[in-house]
Design an enzyme around this catalytic site. Sequence first.
Site, PDB file in Angstrom:
ATOM      1  N   HIS A  74       0.834  -1.221   0.000  1.00 29.93           N
ATOM      2  CA  HIS A  74       0.000   0.000   0.000  1.00 29.93           C
ATOM      3  C   HIS A  74       0.860   1.259   0.000  1.00 29.93           C
ATOM      4  O   HIS A  74       0.422   2.307   0.475  1.00 29.93           O
ATOM      5  CB  HIS A  74      -0.951   0.028   1.204  1.00 29.93           C
ATOM      6  CG  HIS A  74      -1.652  -1.266   1.461  1.00 29.93           C
ATOM      7  ND1 HIS A  74      -2.850  -1.610   0.879  1.00 29.93           N
ATOM      8  CD2 HIS A  74      -1.293  -2.339   2.216  1.00 29.93           C
ATOM      9  CE1 HIS A  74      -3.214  -2.816   1.283  1.00 29.93           C
ATOM     10  NE2 HIS A  74      -2.281  -3.282   2.087  1.00 29.93           N
ATOM     11  N   SER A  87      14.133  21.196 -17.694  1.00 32.20           N
ATOM     12  CA  SER A  87      12.915  21.976 -17.885  1.00 32.20           C
ATOM     13  C   SER A  87      13.248  23.232 -18.680  1.00 32.20           C
ATOM     14  O   SER A  87      14.324  23.801 -18.519  1.00 32.20           O
ATOM     15  CB  SER A  87      12.335  22.350 -16.527  1.00 32.20           C
ATOM     16  OG  SER A  87      11.525  23.506 -16.626  1.00 32.20           O
ATOM     17  N   LYS A 126      15.617  21.852 -12.621  1.00 34.70           N
ATOM     18  CA  LYS A 126      14.938  20.575 -12.811  1.00 34.70           C
ATOM     19  C   LYS A 126      15.792  19.530 -13.539  1.00 34.70           C
ATOM     20  O   LYS A 126      16.532  19.822 -14.467  1.00 34.70           O
ATOM     21  CB  LYS A 126      13.640  20.768 -13.604  1.00 34.70           C
ATOM     22  CG  LYS A 126      12.540  21.486 -12.867  1.00 34.70           C
ATOM     23  CD  LYS A 126      12.059  20.759 -11.610  1.00 34.70           C
ATOM     24  CE  LYS A 126      11.276  19.502 -11.917  1.00 34.70           C
ATOM     25  NZ  LYS A 126       9.943  19.789 -12.468  1.00 34.70           N
ATOM     26  N   GLU A 143       9.220   8.115 -17.404  1.00 35.22           N
ATOM     27  CA  GLU A 143       7.811   8.473 -17.605  1.00 35.22           C
ATOM     28  C   GLU A 143       7.314   7.981 -18.957  1.00 35.22           C
ATOM     29  O   GLU A 143       6.180   7.508 -19.088  1.00 35.22           O
ATOM     30  CB  GLU A 143       7.635   9.989 -17.489  1.00 35.22           C
ATOM     31  CG  GLU A 143       7.835  10.500 -16.068  1.00 35.22           C
ATOM     32  CD  GLU A 143       7.957  12.020 -16.028  1.00 35.22           C
ATOM     33  OE1 GLU A 143       6.959  12.680 -15.749  1.00 35.22           O
ATOM     34  OE2 GLU A 143       9.055  12.537 -16.289  1.00 35.22           O
TER      35      GLU A 143
END
Length: 460
Positions: free
Chosen positions: A157, A278, A284, A291
């Site tokens: 979980h 970024s 960043k 992803e």
Amino acid sequence: MSAKAWGGRFAQSTDARVEAFTESISFDARLAEVDVRGSQAHARMLATVGLLTDDEADLICATLDDIRGEIERGELPFRTDLEDIHMHIESRLIECIGDVGRKLHTARSRNDQVSTDLRLYVRDAIDHLDELLADVQRAFVGRGESDADIVLPGYTHLQRAQPVMAVHYWLAYCEKIQRDRDRLSDTRKRVNVSPLGCAALAGTSLPIDREQTANALGFDTVAANSLDVSSDRDYLVETASCLALIAAHLSTWAEEWILWNTTEFGFLTLPDAFTTGSSIMPQKKNPDVLELIRGKSARVMAAVPQLLILVKGLPLAYNRDLQEDKLALFDALDTVTACLELVPAIVSNATLNRETINARIEEGFLDATTLMEYLITRGVPMRTGHETVGKLVALAESRDCRLADLALDDLRDACDAVDESVYDVLGTANVVNALQSYGSGGSRPVTEQLVAWRDRLNEA
Ligand code: ARG
């Protein structure tokens, strides 16, 4: 007006829009190599049974080699009026050698031809995927030494549960990928069946030898029912399902590493070369590759329903719908291949941040379950032990301390089966020593599994 190979009964030329609508050359050109292989085996067989002379077969085979070269070098222009790769190759053959070329399609249809091609193509793809998957396993196993002493929280979980050796995580992915490899190799058996000679749907009245073409092309068996095999695309649904599970596994791994790479977790640093920046925020460093591995799984998984919907309710045998099978299959194959080609480098070049991991490894009562098991070894019924440890966790939480920081008196107040030896099972390091059962995340079983994996991957 182009003379169509099938044009004999037509009084009108095909509408240009129909040619554009029905073509598959824009996506099946990649079958050129397997199409040539299949045609050469077919020509040799036709010579064996006397439907071609040996000289004719030699000429056909040599010319097909030339045509394959032309296609590889981009010298053969593709035309929608020639529909697909099969017609391009055959019409070029006829252009080169005339009437002898017009004999190649004897006792064959594009229906058995296209399935033969696809099976050869998928078989090669499966063999390539197996190598790529083994490379991923090697990358995970390769971390075994550098990460040998690192303990990570295991989660359920996404809540801290029990500690495991970091290598247990790596070997978990090896297991998943092994099932992917096993599934592909099982699917390969049903891919590796020869449809060639089933012709359009009913076979042929000509004296062909299907065993010969099957052997020449490395097929294990010859399909026994022409109606079945000319309509069969089960092997593509199976292959796509294998790819979908690979994509699911990669997506799980990508998601886990995206989380671990956050400031909040801080477990993992991704290599610069496999991250991106970024356009506005200078600080960043984003896990875009991971992803996209997660994101691209969507189109791979979508190939499974796409193929099932395609074949659902088609009457036997071949229907032109089946031409669409290649779009789903090739996209799923290309996508999984592209992901797998990147994974080993990311796996090998990421770093586990030992200090950050260790700084918080005693948080979250990762030793609670082992404490309960300690009580069980001292005769306490499991449910009673569970409740007792639950209360001790609440006590420790109220004092903002670890279970190992509780005094012996506090522990004995909760359960008089406890003595000094309890401190040998409390704390993360003690827990991973205590986890001994086969397949568990403790240091000993994990080391044994790592050795077994090294052997297994080196043997292959
Ligand atoms: N391009 C077709 C396909 O991919 C080849 C088979 C065509 N067969 C036919 N009977 N029109 O399915």
